[in-house]
Design a protein around this motif. Structure first.
Motif, PDB file in Angstrom:
ATOM      1  N   GLY A  42      17.573  26.233   4.800  1.00  0.00           N
ATOM      2  CA  GLY A  42      17.104  27.128   3.756  1.00  0.00           C
ATOM      3  C   GLY A  42      17.314  28.587   4.082  1.00  0.00           C
ATOM      4  N   THR A  43      16.891  29.419   3.136  1.00  0.00           N
ATOM      5  CA  THR A  43      17.069  30.863   3.262  1.00  0.00           C
ATOM      6  C   THR A  43      15.721  31.559   3.384  1.00  0.00           C
ATOM      7  OG1 THR A  43      17.047  31.148   0.860  1.00  0.00           O
ATOM      8  CG2 THR A  43      19.201  30.826   1.911  1.00  0.00           C
ATOM      9  N   VAL A  44      15.754  32.770   3.930  1.00  0.00           N
ATOM     10  CA  VAL A  44      14.575  33.624   4.028  1.00  0.00           C
ATOM     11  C   VAL A  44      14.977  35.023   3.572  1.00  0.00           C
ATOM     12  CG1 VAL A  44      12.840  34.636   5.564  1.00  0.00           C
ATOM     13  CG2 VAL A  44      13.665  32.299   5.970  1.00  0.00           C
ATOM     14  N   THR A  71      18.776  30.757   7.266  1.00  0.00           N
ATOM     15  CA  THR A  71      19.698  31.839   6.917  1.00  0.00           C
ATOM     16  C   THR A  71      18.937  33.046   6.392  1.00  0.00           C
ATOM     17  OG1 THR A  71      21.428  30.256   6.338  1.00  0.00           O
ATOM     18  CG2 THR A  71      21.656  32.503   5.463  1.00  0.00           C
ATOM     19  N   PRO A  72      18.902  34.139   7.143  1.00  0.00           N
ATOM     20  CA  PRO A  72      18.253  35.357   6.636  1.00  0.00           C
ATOM     21  C   PRO A  72      19.137  36.018   5.580  1.00  0.00           C
ATOM     22  CG  PRO A  72      18.422  35.364   9.054  1.00  0.00           C
ATOM     23  CD  PRO A  72      19.341  34.308   8.544  1.00  0.00           C
ATOM     24  N   CYS A  73      18.574  36.317   4.434  1.00  0.00           N
ATOM     25  CA  CYS A  73      19.262  37.054   3.373  1.00  0.00           C
ATOM     26  C   CYS A  73      18.715  38.471   3.381  1.00  0.00           C
ATOM     27  CB  CYS A  73      19.039  36.385   2.024  1.00  0.00           C
ATOM     28  SG  CYS A  73      19.768  34.743   1.897  1.00  0.00           S
ATOM     29  N   LEU A  74      19.539  39.407   3.814  1.00  0.00           N
ATOM     30  CA  LEU A  74      19.089  40.773   4.040  1.00  0.00           C
ATOM     31  C   LEU A  74      19.216  41.589   2.758  1.00  0.00           C
ATOM     32  CD1 LEU A  74      20.736  41.339   7.543  1.00  0.00           C
ATOM     33  CD2 LEU A  74      18.531  40.284   6.970  1.00  0.00           C
ATOM     34  N   ALA A  75      18.075  41.918   2.178  1.00  0.00           N
ATOM     35  CA  ALA A  75      18.046  42.651   0.908  1.00  0.00           C
ATOM     36  C   ALA A  75      18.191  44.145   1.108  1.00  0.00           C
ATOM     37  CB  ALA A  75      16.746  42.353   0.166  1.00  0.00           C
ATOM     38  N   THR A  87      12.009  36.327  -3.491  1.00  0.00           N
ATOM     39  CA  THR A  87      11.634  35.085  -2.803  1.00  0.00           C
ATOM     40  C   THR A  87      11.287  34.008  -3.816  1.00  0.00           C
ATOM     41  OG1 THR A  87      10.799  36.331  -0.893  1.00  0.00           O
ATOM     42  CG2 THR A  87      10.032  34.066  -1.147  1.00  0.00           C
ATOM     43  N   ARG A  88      10.517  34.395  -4.821  1.00  0.00           N
ATOM     44  CA  ARG A  88      10.086  33.437  -5.843  1.00  0.00           C
ATOM     45  C   ARG A  88      11.249  32.955  -6.703  1.00  0.00           C
ATOM     46  NH1 ARG A  88       8.343  34.806 -11.000  1.00  0.00           N
ATOM     47  NH2 ARG A  88       8.088  36.969 -10.336  1.00  0.00           N
ATOM     48  N   LEU A  89      12.150  33.848  -7.052  1.00  0.00           N
ATOM     49  CA  LEU A  89      13.214  33.506  -8.006  1.00  0.00           C
ATOM     50  C   LEU A  89      14.400  32.795  -7.368  1.00  0.00           C
ATOM     51  CD1 LEU A  89      13.257  36.761 -10.187  1.00  0.00           C
ATOM     52  CD2 LEU A  89      12.197  34.555 -10.716  1.00  0.00           C
ATOM     53  N   THR A  90      14.562  32.891  -6.051  1.00  0.00           N
ATOM     54  CA  THR A  90      15.734  32.304  -5.399  1.00  0.00           C
ATOM     55  C   THR A  90      15.467  30.974  -4.711  1.00  0.00           C
ATOM     56  OG1 THR A  90      15.302  33.547  -3.363  1.00  0.00           O
ATOM     57  CG2 THR A  90      16.770  34.570  -5.000  1.00  0.00           C
ATOM     58  N   GLY A  91      14.215  30.566  -4.648  1.00  0.00           N
ATOM     59  CA  GLY A  91      13.904  29.317  -3.967  1.00  0.00           C
ATOM     60  C   GLY A  91      13.944  29.429  -2.455  1.00  0.00           C
ATOM     61  N   ALA A  92      13.754  30.626  -1.919  1.00  0.00           N
ATOM     62  CA  ALA A  92      13.740  30.829  -0.476  1.00  0.00           C
ATOM     63  C   ALA A  92      12.543  30.119   0.152  1.00  0.00           C
ATOM     64  CB  ALA A  92      13.700  32.319  -0.153  1.00  0.00           C
ATOM     65  N   ARG A  93      12.667  29.814   1.446  1.00  0.00           N
ATOM     66  CA  ARG A  93      11.567  29.126   2.126  1.00  0.00           C
ATOM     67  C   ARG A  93      10.375  30.058   2.304  1.00  0.00           C
ATOM     68  NH1 ARG A  93      13.692  24.204   4.081  1.00  0.00           N
ATOM     69  NH2 ARG A  93      11.502  23.581   4.204  1.00  0.00           N
ATOM     70  N   PHE A  94      10.619  31.332   2.516  1.00  0.00           N
ATOM     71  CA  PHE A  94       9.576  32.356   2.537  1.00  0.00           C
ATOM     72  C   PHE A  94      10.254  33.725   2.548  1.00  0.00           C
ATOM     73  CE2 PHE A  94      10.220  30.834   6.881  1.00  0.00           C
ATOM     74  CZ  PHE A  94      10.374  31.978   7.638  1.00  0.00           C
ATOM     75  N   GLY A  95       9.447  34.776   2.440  1.00  0.00           N
ATOM     76  CA  GLY A  95       9.973  36.136   2.423  1.00  0.00           C
ATOM     77  C   GLY A  95       9.277  37.002   3.456  1.00  0.00           C
ATOM     78  N   LEU A  96      10.003  38.021   3.952  1.00  0.00           N
ATOM     79  CA  LEU A  96       9.470  38.937   4.951  1.00  0.00           C
ATOM     80  C   LEU A  96       9.782  40.366   4.534  1.00  0.00           C
ATOM     81  CD1 LEU A  96      10.833  37.025   8.062  1.00  0.00           C
ATOM     82  CD2 LEU A  96       8.409  37.203   7.466  1.00  0.00           C
ATOM     83  N   MET A  97       8.782  41.241   4.583  1.00  0.00           N
ATOM     84  CA  MET A  97       8.976  42.649   4.301  1.00  0.00           C
ATOM     85  C   MET A  97       8.589  43.450   5.540  1.00  0.00           C
ATOM     86  SD  MET A  97       9.884  45.056   2.216  1.00  0.00           S
ATOM     87  CE  MET A  97       9.692  46.857   2.099  1.00  0.00           C
TER      88      MET A  97
END
Length: 446
Positions: A42-44, A71-75, A87-97
């Protein structure tokens, strides 16, 4: 459980001192991967604000996640609510700020979001704390399963489009003179873009980040420059974001700051009158003024109170069917659109109400008569004054002094070594006596 890492809003502290170190970020990434994605797939989503240490913390998170197969997705540099939304719209496993919000550049922090874009509750944070302790002792993925980070373009643009869609028509505030202070933080790009797309006559300040000027003499914690710019430009309104753009402060055309409770009352009234307010009222914290409660009751609405922290506000909103809530500090949640405090979204909502009111911001921003209230922040070193017997006795005495005519809220900050003492009462003299009694006790114990 005694917490080593998590405070009121994720992990936060002075960079390169516990708990805010690269090691902590690495431990957190590994622990979160094992906790929320034990299958190693999954992605984060990872976003950050503009402070210098953001690259270092992001790199440690990337190392931990990729070592676990995620897989980290760097915004890149984006507001906290944009990370929650993505995070909510892409189905990521979780999000980090990666952000310390309104703190200065020497601090940093990490906020976490569930796949639904929600901040985790206390129980989940305690689970993560336990997992972080043994993060370096567990297994990692096989060499061929190690992931690679990906750059994620367009997160800010998507976030702006979502915010603007809530206004109905993007040209509702066309021609309005607006000054926005971006605190040299994460909102410096998207806030200007949103207001320009609306056709506002916009002046932007605090939009030249250099890694160390975030929240320095600007933004939601210091509106001096914004007030001056509003007056100089003869603007209709001013907005101030904080470092990660999850809160907003409003300044009227006279250069006066609008109290956060008044801003929330304004939005609650507009939502109620337009039939969009759910839950029969709104949610705020123990820090909101008694006047807000009385005003909402006069409208047939309720005010539910929670602990300080927009995640507690959000939890109560979800549990009891509310779609609006916030904190007087400027964290405002419009949950039909955003799952967390959102400074830009709330600011756009205020501008929309102002545009349709035919009033000046100074008139619109006085919704109710507030009860006399005062907040004193007391810095301490060493032992927590809230564990001092004399302080507890002073609080009890102050509460008895005010009775049903006032409130006393004394709490330890979750992000700084401060004791926050707030008193309010229907009569100013009573409020002041109670406040001074407790402040003296806290200072003596600090």
């Amino acid at each position: 459980m005694v917490r080593q890492y998590f405070g009121t809003d994720g992990i936060r502290g002075r960079v390169n001192q516990k708990p805010m170190t690269a090691e902590t970020a690495l431990r957190l990434a590994i622990a979160a991967a094992r906790t929320f994605a034990p299958d190693g797939n999954g992605t984060v989503i990872i976003g950050r604000d503009t402070r210098r240490s953001g690259d270092m913390i992001e790199a440690a998170l990337v190392a931990g996640l990729t070592s676990m197969g995620l897989t980290p997705c760097l915004a890149g540099i984006v507001p906290t609510p944009a990370v929650a939304m993505t995070t909510r719209l892409t189905g990521a496993r979780f999000g980090l700020m990666v952000s310390a919000s309104h703190n200065k550049y020497a601090d940093n922090g990490i906020k976490l979001f569930s796949p639904e874009g929600l901040k985790f509750d206390d129980a989940t944070e305690e689970t993560l704390e336990a997992a972080m302790a043994g993060a370096f002792e567990g297994a990692y993925v096989a060499p061929e399963a190690i992931a690679s980070p990906q750059r994620m373009a367009g997160v800010g643009d998507d976030y702006v489009r979502t915010c603007l869609a809530t206004m109905g028509t993007a040209d509702r505030i066309k021609g309005m003179k607006v000054v926005i202070d971006c605190a040299h933080g994460a909102g410096f790009d998207v806030a200007l873009e949103a207001l320009q797309q609306c056709g506002a006559d916009v002046t932007v300040i605090g939009a030249a980040p250099d890694g160390i000027n975030i929240n320095a003499g600007c933004g939601s914690t210091d509106t001096t420059a914004l007030k001056a710019a509003v007056l100089a430009r003869k603007a209709d309104v001013g907005l101030a974001l904080d470092g990660d753009a999850d809160r907003v402060i409003v300044v009227d055309e006279t250069g006066a700051e609008i109290d956060g409770d008044q801003v929330m009352a304004l939005i609650a009234r507009e939502l109620h009158e337009s039939g969009r307010l759910k839950g029969g009222g709104m949610v705020s914290t123990v820090m909101s003024n008694m006047g807000l409660d009385r005003y909402l009751r006069s409208c047939g609405l309720t005010l539910a109170r929670t602990r300080v922290g927009d995640r507690y506000v959000g939890e109560h909103m979800r549990a009891h069917g509310f779609n609006f809530g916030g904190e007087p500090s400027g964290h405002i949640i419009l949950s039909d659109v955003s799952t967390t405090g959102d400074g830009l979204l709330a600011g756009l909502h205020v501008l929309s109400v102002l545009a349709g009111s035919g009033q000046k911001m100074s008139e619109l921003g006085h919704v109710f008569e507030p009860a006399p209230q005062e907040l004193v922040n007391i810095r301490y070193s060493g032992a927590n004054p809230m564990e001092n017997a004399a302080v507890l006795e002073a609080i009890t005495a102050a509460e008895a002094m005010m009775g049903e005519d006032g409130r006393m809220v004394v709490r330890k900050s979750g992000t700084e070594p401060l004791i926050r003492v707030m008193a309010e009462a229907l009569e100013a003299g009573l409020m002041r006596r109670a406040l001074e009694h407790v402040v003296a006790a806290v200072k003596a114990a600090s």
